[in-house]
Design a protein around this motif. Sequence first.
Motif, mmCIF file in Angstrom:
data_model
loop_
_atom_site.group_PDB
_atom_site.id
_atom_site.type_symbol
_atom_site.label_atom_id
_atom_site.label_comp_id
_atom_site.label_asym_id
_atom_site.label_seq_id
_atom_site.Cartn_x
_atom_site.Cartn_y
_atom_site.Cartn_z
ATOM 1 N N ASP A 10 0.871 -1.266 -0.115
ATOM 2 C CA ASP A 10 0.082 -0.058 0.040
ATOM 3 C C ASP A 10 0.794 1.264 -0.135
ATOM 4 O OD1 ASP A 10 -2.334 -1.671 0.031
ATOM 5 O OD2 ASP A 10 -2.530 -1.232 2.237
ATOM 6 N N HIS A 11 1.940 1.114 0.958
ATOM 7 C CA HIS A 11 2.632 2.334 1.033
ATOM 8 C C HIS A 11 3.531 2.658 -0.458
ATOM 9 C CE1 HIS A 11 5.761 5.217 2.396
ATOM 10 N NE2 HIS A 11 6.562 4.662 1.776
ATOM 11 N N ILE A 12 4.125 1.621 -0.866
ATOM 12 C CA ILE A 12 4.852 1.834 -2.168
ATOM 13 C C ILE A 12 3.810 2.312 -3.471
ATOM 14 C CG2 ILE A 12 6.165 0.734 -4.009
ATOM 15 C CD1 ILE A 12 7.478 -1.070 -1.823
ATOM 16 N N GLU A 13 2.788 1.521 -3.498
ATOM 17 C CA GLU A 13 1.840 2.041 -4.720
ATOM 18 C C GLU A 13 1.482 3.582 -4.094
ATOM 19 O OE1 GLU A 13 -1.265 -0.950 -5.492
ATOM 20 O OE2 GLU A 13 0.109 -2.589 -4.802
ATOM 21 N N GLY A 61 10.287 4.608 -9.673
ATOM 22 C CA GLY A 61 10.268 3.286 -9.086
ATOM 23 C C GLY A 61 9.131 2.903 -8.636
ATOM 24 N N ALA A 62 8.342 3.475 -7.656
ATOM 25 C CA ALA A 62 6.876 3.064 -7.110
ATOM 26 C C ALA A 62 6.060 2.877 -8.064
ATOM 27 C CB ALA A 62 6.588 4.060 -6.252
ATOM 28 N N GLY A 63 6.170 3.862 -9.547
ATOM 29 C CA GLY A 63 5.260 3.675 -10.620
ATOM 30 C C GLY A 63 5.604 2.594 -11.299
ATOM 31 N N LEU A 64 6.618 2.090 -11.435
ATOM 32 C CA LEU A 64 7.040 0.983 -11.916
ATOM 33 C C LEU A 64 6.353 -0.354 -11.449
ATOM 34 C CD1 LEU A 64 8.889 -0.921 -14.036
ATOM 35 C CD2 LEU A 64 10.556 -0.806 -12.440
ATOM 36 N N LEU A 65 6.627 -0.395 -10.242
ATOM 37 C CA LEU A 65 6.181 -1.582 -9.339
ATOM 38 C C LEU A 65 4.584 -1.513 -9.614
ATOM 39 C CD1 LEU A 65 8.603 -1.785 -6.319
ATOM 40 C CD2 LEU A 65 8.488 -3.066 -8.481
ATOM 41 N N ALA A 66 3.935 -0.364 -9.260
ATOM 42 C CA ALA A 66 2.438 -0.389 -9.443
ATOM 43 C C ALA A 66 1.950 -0.547 -10.850
ATOM 44 C CB ALA A 66 2.049 1.192 -9.112
ATOM 45 N N SER A 92 7.291 -11.498 -16.038
ATOM 46 C CA SER A 92 6.433 -10.369 -15.707
ATOM 47 C C SER A 92 6.853 -10.145 -14.266
ATOM 48 C CB SER A 92 5.107 -10.494 -15.625
ATOM 49 O OG SER A 92 4.641 -11.636 -14.366
ATOM 50 N N LEU A 93 7.584 -10.663 -13.450
ATOM 51 C CA LEU A 93 8.402 -10.601 -12.358
ATOM 52 C C LEU A 93 9.735 -10.125 -12.636
ATOM 53 C CD1 LEU A 93 7.265 -10.407 -9.444
ATOM 54 C CD2 LEU A 93 8.680 -12.468 -9.112
ATOM 55 N N ALA A 94 10.370 -10.219 -13.640
ATOM 56 C CA ALA A 94 11.813 -9.843 -13.692
ATOM 57 C C ALA A 94 12.174 -8.421 -13.524
ATOM 58 C CB ALA A 94 12.425 -10.445 -15.098
ATOM 59 N N PRO A 95 11.678 -7.422 -14.272
ATOM 60 C CA PRO A 95 11.960 -6.059 -14.247
ATOM 61 C C PRO A 95 11.822 -5.669 -12.608
ATOM 62 C CG PRO A 95 10.592 -6.276 -16.150
ATOM 63 C CD PRO A 95 10.409 -7.688 -15.176
ATOM 64 N N ALA A 96 10.844 -6.052 -12.032
ATOM 65 C CA ALA A 96 10.441 -5.749 -10.697
ATOM 66 C C ALA A 96 11.621 -6.091 -9.838
ATOM 67 C CB ALA A 96 9.173 -6.053 -10.120
ATOM 68 N N LEU A 97 11.974 -7.357 -9.918
ATOM 69 C CA LEU A 97 13.057 -8.103 -8.988
ATOM 70 C C LEU A 97 14.471 -7.191 -9.331
ATOM 71 C CD1 LEU A 97 12.845 -11.855 -9.430
ATOM 72 C CD2 LEU A 97 12.596 -10.454 -7.278
ATOM 73 N N GLU A 98 14.728 -6.729 -10.598
ATOM 74 C CA GLU A 98 15.899 -6.059 -11.129
ATOM 75 C C GLU A 98 15.923 -4.743 -10.335
ATOM 76 O OE1 GLU A 98 18.476 -5.092 -14.974
ATOM 77 O OE2 GLU A 98 16.468 -5.129 -15.208
ATOM 78 N N PHE A 99 14.828 -4.217 -10.157
ATOM 79 C CA PHE A 99 14.785 -2.742 -9.666
ATOM 80 C C PHE A 99 15.042 -2.835 -8.141
ATOM 81 C CE2 PHE A 99 11.986 0.132 -7.009
ATOM 82 C CZ PHE A 99 12.482 1.386 -7.416
ATOM 83 N N PRO A 154 18.920 2.048 -5.745
ATOM 84 C CA PRO A 154 18.879 2.629 -4.353
ATOM 85 C C PRO A 154 17.574 3.247 -4.125
ATOM 86 C CG PRO A 154 20.927 3.294 -5.718
ATOM 87 C CD PRO A 154 20.112 2.619 -6.623
ATOM 88 N N GLU A 155 16.634 3.395 -5.133
ATOM 89 C CA GLU A 155 15.503 4.199 -4.854
ATOM 90 C C GLU A 155 14.568 3.138 -4.100
ATOM 91 O OE1 GLU A 155 11.145 5.591 -7.122
ATOM 92 O OE2 GLU A 155 12.930 5.293 -8.504
ATOM 93 N N PHE A 156 14.774 1.918 -4.323
ATOM 94 C CA PHE A 156 13.961 0.779 -3.380
ATOM 95 C C PHE A 156 14.234 0.852 -2.133
ATOM 96 C CE2 PHE A 156 13.638 -3.547 -1.537
ATOM 97 C CZ PHE A 156 12.196 -3.642 -1.895
#
Length: 633
Positions: free
Chosen positions: A463-466, A472-477, A489-496, A501-503
């Motif tokens: 909830d917080h990240i979205e 980065g939050a936009g990418l994950l959302a 479909s999960l690979a780019p999120a894992l790489e982030f 450092p934004e994560f």
Amino acid sequence: MLNIKIVQQGVWHMPKESMPLAAGYLSATVNSDPQLAAECRTSIHNFSGHAVPLEMAVQLLRGGPPDIVGFSVLGWNMRQFGAVAETIKQANPQALVVFGGNHVANQAARVFRLYEAVDVVVNGEGEPCFRELLRAMLDGRGFAHIKGISFRGRDGEVVTTPDQPRIDDLDEIPSPILTGSIPLLDDVGEFRYDVALLETNRGCPYHCAFCYWGGAVGQRVRAFSRARLRQELERLAEVRAETVVLCDANFGMIPADLEFVEDLVDVKERTGYPLALETSWAKNKNATFYEIVRRMRDAGLQSSFTLALQTLDDETLQAMNRRNMKINQWQDLAAWLATEGLDCYAELIWGAPGETPESFLHGYDELARYVSRIAAYPLLLLPNTDYVERREEHGFVTVRGERDDFEYVLANKDVSLEENLGMQRFLFWARLLAENLILRNTWPVLRAVAGLGQSAAILSLADHIEGQRTPGAGLLADMVRTSTADPDSLAPALEFCFTEPEFDELVLGWWRDVLPTLVPTPWYEAVGEVLRFDLECRPLPNPERRGFLNAELVRSHEADCWQVVREYAYDVIDIVQQTRSAGKISKEKALPDARTVRMRFRHGFADLARSTNHEETMYYVACAEPMPASQVR
């Protein structure tokens, strides 16, 4: 001479080439037959998950179109192979196109309807069927005498022959490793694959409703000989294969499995390789399993030991045609593995008939009390399974994948579309943050000091990240909305999460903005240090980007490692150990106790930052230990 090409393609995202074991079996079978070896020229074409039909077609047509093409078909490559087969037929209308594999066995009517270029579908074990097909081509005969296949009749009808008997003596199948049918080294002399694949046996005695294990469900287990497997292990050690992955359905169930591990330990002690063994462990653990674990522990052989429970809900379990270990048994097993210092993870499937969001999350949180990783997968309907045969009874609503041929479950009689979408969101975040070990110690600490279940903690962070307005939050959302069971479909999120450092800022923002309302004040600062410890223990693709400017490259436990020294205001290792061993904290509040910690990260994760294989990722999480005061500078 017949020009034969055997085609295999790895799953979606693989950092290195996937070992073409199925293609290797076929090639070795052809080359070991005197007649076929004299009259056939066989080659293996092994493609990455990212290869597109154009790339595959060009390679297969280079040097002239083949006479026979055998495709090893699974759900992730069926559509691509259908397109390539069409091109092959345009270049050589007389070419024989053969589809074999779990996804197409017994599905000839649908395959022939979708892909006019396919001539034959193999329904059983491929080695004898493929050999007889080649002999028939050389002799100019038809296919009606060949058992275990489907082919197009004269009028286009589907002709299916009687079943091919299962191979009793598996040593009749030539070894692709020992015969050289599979190249093991790359151009610079290194082992060329991500892992070494082996089969020690075939067959599965169970009838799980979601599974079709090579058509061998409900079958007795047939094993390769110990002597052959020993030779294969010796060869893999020669080429310095670090990890052996077994393609067995229930390893650890029969005495031959212990013999295999004894030989594996002996080979490792003499040569230094392999370093790890991964497999699908038998769902019910017996004395053989426990002895195997002890032998591997004593030899320093790494592995992930699996609790393949799939659900903790009794009604769902019954519909799956399964019986799990009793609750106290798997709890005791998980506790025993933890005391032995061995990694254990559990598997769950979301979307099975009988399961509700409430029952699934309850089971998830119960498992999280005992294991550090839970692999939670969405249910896919696979051909030939009981779920598919009873789809109307279960009320399944599905959709075919865009790139693949899997059926993704949208709803069933117990779960609405809206409920399923909510759970798909949870699965995304659970896989990202927990299955892949990004915050593995934070969850039990939050449960101990704040009474916060792992699923609630994950959703709180989600909830917080979205809700943040950062790239980065936009990418994950965005990925939450588009994610599927496709690992890509999960690979780019894992790489982030592993590299940016934004994560770290997003996670620490959750600690600053949300956790003060959830965590008791006496524990708030200590939880923040545990959270920082987790972030710093993540696999390390680049020390400088993580801020580890004084990282040293050292040799540890037969591998190159980055060594990093970090300081914390609290004894984070002691806090983590207490929560993992006792499930609670003995102190009423956390007292500042500065601690210097030495971390060692296995080198090489830069090539795996997009890997979606949590079993592989696990080996790159930092090994952390408190430094004695005498060693602190």
